[in-house]
Write a protein that holds these residues in place. Structure first.
Motif, PDB file in Angstrom:
ATOM      1  N   GLY A   1       0.857  -1.088   0.013  1.00 44.39           N
ATOM      2  CA  GLY A   1       0.125   0.284  -0.020  1.00 44.39           C
ATOM      3  C   GLY A   1       1.248   0.967   0.476  1.00 44.39           C
ATOM      4  N   PHE A   2       1.643   0.836   0.558  1.00 46.33           N
ATOM      5  CA  PHE A   2       2.846   2.463   0.950  1.00 46.33           C
ATOM      6  C   PHE A   2       3.397   2.976  -0.510  1.00 46.33           C
ATOM      7  CE2 PHE A   2       3.747   1.413   5.784  1.00 46.33           C
ATOM      8  CZ  PHE A   2       2.640   2.056   5.781  1.00 46.33           C
ATOM      9  N   ILE A   3       3.389   1.716  -1.527  1.00 46.15           N
ATOM     10  CA  ILE A   3       4.102   1.936  -2.491  1.00 46.15           C
ATOM     11  C   ILE A   3       3.308   1.864  -3.786  1.00 46.15           C
ATOM     12  CG2 ILE A   3       5.659   0.488  -4.425  1.00 46.15           C
ATOM     13  CD1 ILE A   3       6.948  -1.613  -2.450  1.00 46.15           C
ATOM     14  N   ALA A   4       2.150   2.050  -3.566  1.00 51.11           N
ATOM     15  CA  ALA A   4       1.166   1.879  -4.413  1.00 51.11           C
ATOM     16  C   ALA A   4       0.621   3.714  -4.310  1.00 51.11           C
ATOM     17  CB  ALA A   4       0.228   1.211  -3.707  1.00 51.11           C
ATOM     18  N   GLU A   5       0.191   3.918  -2.876  1.00 57.19           N
ATOM     19  CA  GLU A   5       0.355   5.131  -2.542  1.00 57.19           C
ATOM     20  C   GLU A   5       1.660   6.298  -3.141  1.00 57.19           C
ATOM     21  OE1 GLU A   5      -2.048   8.333  -1.615  1.00 57.19           O
ATOM     22  OE2 GLU A   5      -2.602   5.698  -1.315  1.00 57.19           O
ATOM     23  N   GLU A   6       3.415   6.599  -3.161  1.00 55.94           N
ATOM     24  CA  GLU A   6       4.523   6.723  -3.574  1.00 55.94           C
ATOM     25  C   GLU A   6       4.319   6.754  -4.803  1.00 55.94           C
ATOM     26  OE1 GLU A   6       7.440   5.142  -1.576  1.00 55.94           O
ATOM     27  OE2 GLU A   6       6.311   5.482   0.664  1.00 55.94           O
ATOM     28  N   ASN A   7       3.618   5.848  -5.631  1.00 56.96           N
ATOM     29  CA  ASN A   7       3.453   5.908  -7.197  1.00 56.96           C
ATOM     30  C   ASN A   7       2.303   5.642  -7.342  1.00 56.96           C
ATOM     31  OD1 ASN A   7       6.613   4.871  -7.383  1.00 56.96           O
ATOM     32  ND2 ASN A   7       6.572   3.870  -6.033  1.00 56.96           N
ATOM     33  N   LYS A   8       1.316   6.287  -7.735  1.00 56.03           N
ATOM     34  CA  LYS A   8       0.089   7.282  -7.999  1.00 56.03           C
ATOM     35  C   LYS A   8       0.356   6.992  -9.738  1.00 56.03           C
ATOM     36  CE  LYS A   8      -2.037   8.898  -4.075  1.00 56.03           C
ATOM     37  NZ  LYS A   8      -2.468  10.033  -3.339  1.00 56.03           N
ATOM     38  N   ASN A   9       0.805   7.037 -10.214  1.00 59.84           N
ATOM     39  CA  ASN A   9       1.616   7.262 -11.847  1.00 59.84           C
ATOM     40  C   ASN A   9       1.972   5.937 -12.244  1.00 59.84           C
ATOM     41  OD1 ASN A   9       3.805   7.261 -11.079  1.00 59.84           O
ATOM     42  ND2 ASN A   9       4.510   8.492 -12.260  1.00 59.84           N
ATOM     43  N   LYS A  10       1.687   4.809 -11.971  1.00 64.50           N
ATOM     44  CA  LYS A  10       2.384   3.645 -11.788  1.00 64.50           C
ATOM     45  C   LYS A  10       1.676   2.689 -12.201  1.00 64.50           C
ATOM     46  CE  LYS A  10       7.175   4.782 -12.108  1.00 64.50           C
ATOM     47  NZ  LYS A  10       8.339   4.205 -12.935  1.00 64.50           N
ATOM     48  N   LEU A  11       0.813   1.240 -12.606  1.00 66.80           N
ATOM     49  CA  LEU A  11       0.276   0.655 -12.305  1.00 66.80           C
ATOM     50  C   LEU A  11       1.102  -0.672 -11.300  1.00 66.80           C
ATOM     51  CD1 LEU A  11      -2.252  -1.076 -12.726  1.00 66.80           C
ATOM     52  CD2 LEU A  11      -1.029  -2.826 -14.213  1.00 66.80           C
ATOM     53  N   ILE A  12       0.699  -0.948  -9.653  1.00 68.66           N
ATOM     54  CA  ILE A  12       1.483  -1.999  -8.786  1.00 68.66           C
ATOM     55  C   ILE A  12       0.845  -3.353  -9.611  1.00 68.66           C
ATOM     56  CG2 ILE A  12       1.981  -2.185  -6.807  1.00 68.66           C
ATOM     57  CD1 ILE A  12       3.097   0.030  -7.579  1.00 68.66           C
ATOM     58  N   VAL A  13       1.553  -4.790 -10.596  1.00 67.17           N
ATOM     59  CA  VAL A  13       0.844  -5.893 -10.425  1.00 67.17           C
ATOM     60  C   VAL A  13       2.030  -6.188  -9.423  1.00 67.17           C
ATOM     61  CG1 VAL A  13       0.973  -6.977 -12.024  1.00 67.17           C
ATOM     62  CG2 VAL A  13       0.985  -5.037 -12.588  1.00 67.17           C
ATOM     63  N   LEU A  14       0.923  -7.321  -8.670  1.00 63.89           N
ATOM     64  CA  LEU A  14       1.214  -8.602  -7.532  1.00 63.89           C
ATOM     65  C   LEU A  14       1.336 -10.203  -8.543  1.00 63.89           C
ATOM     66  CD1 LEU A  14      -1.438  -7.269  -5.135  1.00 63.89           C
ATOM     67  CD2 LEU A  14       0.920  -6.627  -5.412  1.00 63.89           C
ATOM     68  N   TYR A  15       2.219 -10.898  -8.356  1.00 62.84           N
ATOM     69  CA  TYR A  15       2.116 -11.940  -8.720  1.00 62.84           C
ATOM     70  C   TYR A  15       2.621 -12.862  -7.124  1.00 62.84           C
ATOM     71  CZ  TYR A  15       7.099 -11.612  -9.471  1.00 62.84           C
ATOM     72  OH  TYR A  15       8.790 -11.640  -9.103  1.00 62.84           O
ATOM     73  N   CYS A  16       2.388 -14.320  -7.595  1.00 60.06           N
ATOM     74  CA  CYS A  16       3.092 -15.210  -7.482  1.00 60.06           C
ATOM     75  C   CYS A  16       3.068 -17.322  -7.203  1.00 60.06           C
ATOM     76  CB  CYS A  16       1.941 -15.556  -5.596  1.00 60.06           C
ATOM     77  SG  CYS A  16       0.191 -16.090  -6.465  1.00 60.06           S
ATOM     78  N   HIS A  17       3.186 -17.819  -7.218  1.00 63.39           N
ATOM     79  CA  HIS A  17       3.331 -19.190  -7.717  1.00 63.39           C
ATOM     80  C   HIS A  17       2.178 -18.994  -8.632  1.00 63.39           C
ATOM     81  CE1 HIS A  17       6.846 -20.357  -5.864  1.00 63.39           C
ATOM     82  NE2 HIS A  17       6.264 -19.804  -4.713  1.00 63.39           N
ATOM     83  N   SER A  18       1.080 -19.037  -8.277  1.00 55.68           N
ATOM     84  CA  SER A  18      -1.153 -19.239  -9.560  1.00 55.68           C
ATOM     85  C   SER A  18      -1.492 -18.107  -9.409  1.00 55.68           C
ATOM     86  CB  SER A  18      -1.415 -20.480  -8.534  1.00 55.68           C
ATOM     87  OG  SER A  18      -2.089 -19.740  -7.450  1.00 55.68           O
ATOM     88  N   GLY A  19      -1.001 -16.720  -8.663  1.00 56.49           N
ATOM     89  CA  GLY A  19      -2.182 -15.914  -8.558  1.00 56.49           C
ATOM     90  C   GLY A  19      -3.465 -15.682  -8.072  1.00 56.49           C
ATOM     91  N   SER A  20      -3.562 -16.822  -7.162  1.00 60.00           N
ATOM     92  CA  SER A  20      -4.322 -16.115  -5.778  1.00 60.00           C
ATOM     93  C   SER A  20      -4.325 -16.440  -4.561  1.00 60.00           C
ATOM     94  CB  SER A  20      -5.010 -18.016  -5.654  1.00 60.00           C
ATOM     95  OG  SER A  20      -3.995 -18.723  -4.376  1.00 60.00           O
ATOM     96  N   SER A  21      -2.933 -15.871  -4.941  1.00 60.86           N
ATOM     97  CA  SER A  21      -2.548 -15.384  -3.580  1.00 60.86           C
ATOM     98  C   SER A  21      -2.520 -13.806  -3.799  1.00 60.86           C
ATOM     99  CB  SER A  21      -0.817 -15.612  -2.914  1.00 60.86           C
ATOM    100  OG  SER A  21      -1.409 -17.290  -2.199  1.00 60.86           O
ATOM    101  N   ALA A  22      -1.880 -13.423  -4.909  1.00 59.17           N
ATOM    102  CA  ALA A  22      -1.990 -12.434  -5.251  1.00 59.17           C
ATOM    103  C   ALA A  22      -3.466 -11.574  -5.304  1.00 59.17           C
ATOM    104  CB  ALA A  22      -0.930 -12.430  -7.293  1.00 59.17           C
ATOM    105  N   MET A  23      -4.279 -12.171  -6.161  1.00 60.92           N
ATOM    106  CA  MET A  23      -5.438 -11.441  -6.120  1.00 60.92           C
ATOM    107  C   MET A  23      -5.884 -11.292  -5.135  1.00 60.92           C
ATOM    108  SD  MET A  23      -7.526 -10.484  -8.222  1.00 60.92           S
ATOM    109  CE  MET A  23      -7.153 -11.643  -9.954  1.00 60.92           C
ATOM    110  N   GLU A  24      -6.063 -12.088  -3.797  1.00 62.85           N
ATOM    111  CA  GLU A  24      -6.809 -12.139  -2.209  1.00 62.85           C
ATOM    112  C   GLU A  24      -5.515 -10.947  -1.837  1.00 62.85           C
ATOM    113  OE1 GLU A  24      -9.054 -13.529  -0.974  1.00 62.85           O
ATOM    114  OE2 GLU A  24      -9.397 -14.499  -3.442  1.00 62.85           O
ATOM    115  N   MET A  25      -4.548 -10.266  -2.235  1.00 61.13           N
ATOM    116  CA  MET A  25      -4.082  -8.909  -2.602  1.00 61.13           C
ATOM    117  C   MET A  25      -4.582  -7.751  -2.813  1.00 61.13           C
ATOM    118  SD  MET A  25      -0.269 -10.781  -1.540  1.00 61.13           S
ATOM    119  CE  MET A  25       0.779  -9.619   0.577  1.00 61.13           C
ATOM    120  N   ALA A  26      -4.857  -7.864  -4.024  1.00 63.58           N
ATOM    121  CA  ALA A  26      -4.618  -6.842  -4.924  1.00 63.58           C
ATOM    122  C   ALA A  26      -6.467  -6.739  -3.965  1.00 63.58           C
ATOM    123  CB  ALA A  26      -4.493  -7.887  -6.410  1.00 63.58           C
TER     124      ALA A  26
END
Length: 105
Positions: free
Chosen positions: A44-69
């Motif tokens: 969240g801090f990184i997203a706040e500091e980089n509002k002009n960029k897209l923050i893309v999360l990833y993990c092994h299968s996509g499920s943990s990253a999607m839950e966090m998103a």
């Protein structure tokens, strides 16, 4: 905003990739230039500091990253998406995978 990242846009310069897997997995292999963060508060801090960029999360299968998103979207962050694809398929989209586990001996 759709939370699922479209991998056709994977080579865009306005993206910060965040590997949400454990540090050990990150050291074995990760998307080049990705940072390793397992904590939604720090993301969240990184997203706040980089509002002009897209923050893309990833993990092994996509499920943990999607839950966090989803969690971060519920907190009001608008620039976060997740990759819903198996990590081992990401190279097919032009993403360079680096790390100790990718070295040829």
């Amino acid at each position: 905003m759709d939370l699922v990242f479209d991998l056709k846009n994977a080579l865009n310069d306005d993206i910060i990739f965040i590997d949400v897997r454990s540090r050990g997995y990150y050291l074995i292999s990760h998307i080049e230039y990705a940072i390793n963060i397992e904590n939604t508060k720090r993301i969240g801090f990184i997203a706040e500091e980089n509002k002009n960029k897209l923050i893309v999360l990833y993990c092994h299968s996509g499920s943990s990253a999607m839950e966090m998103a989803k969690e971060l979207a519920e907190q009001g962050y608008k620039n976060i998406q997740a990759i819903q694809e198996n990590f081992f398929h990401l190279h097919k989209y032009g993403l360079k995978i680096v790390g100790a586990g990718t070295e040829v001996h």
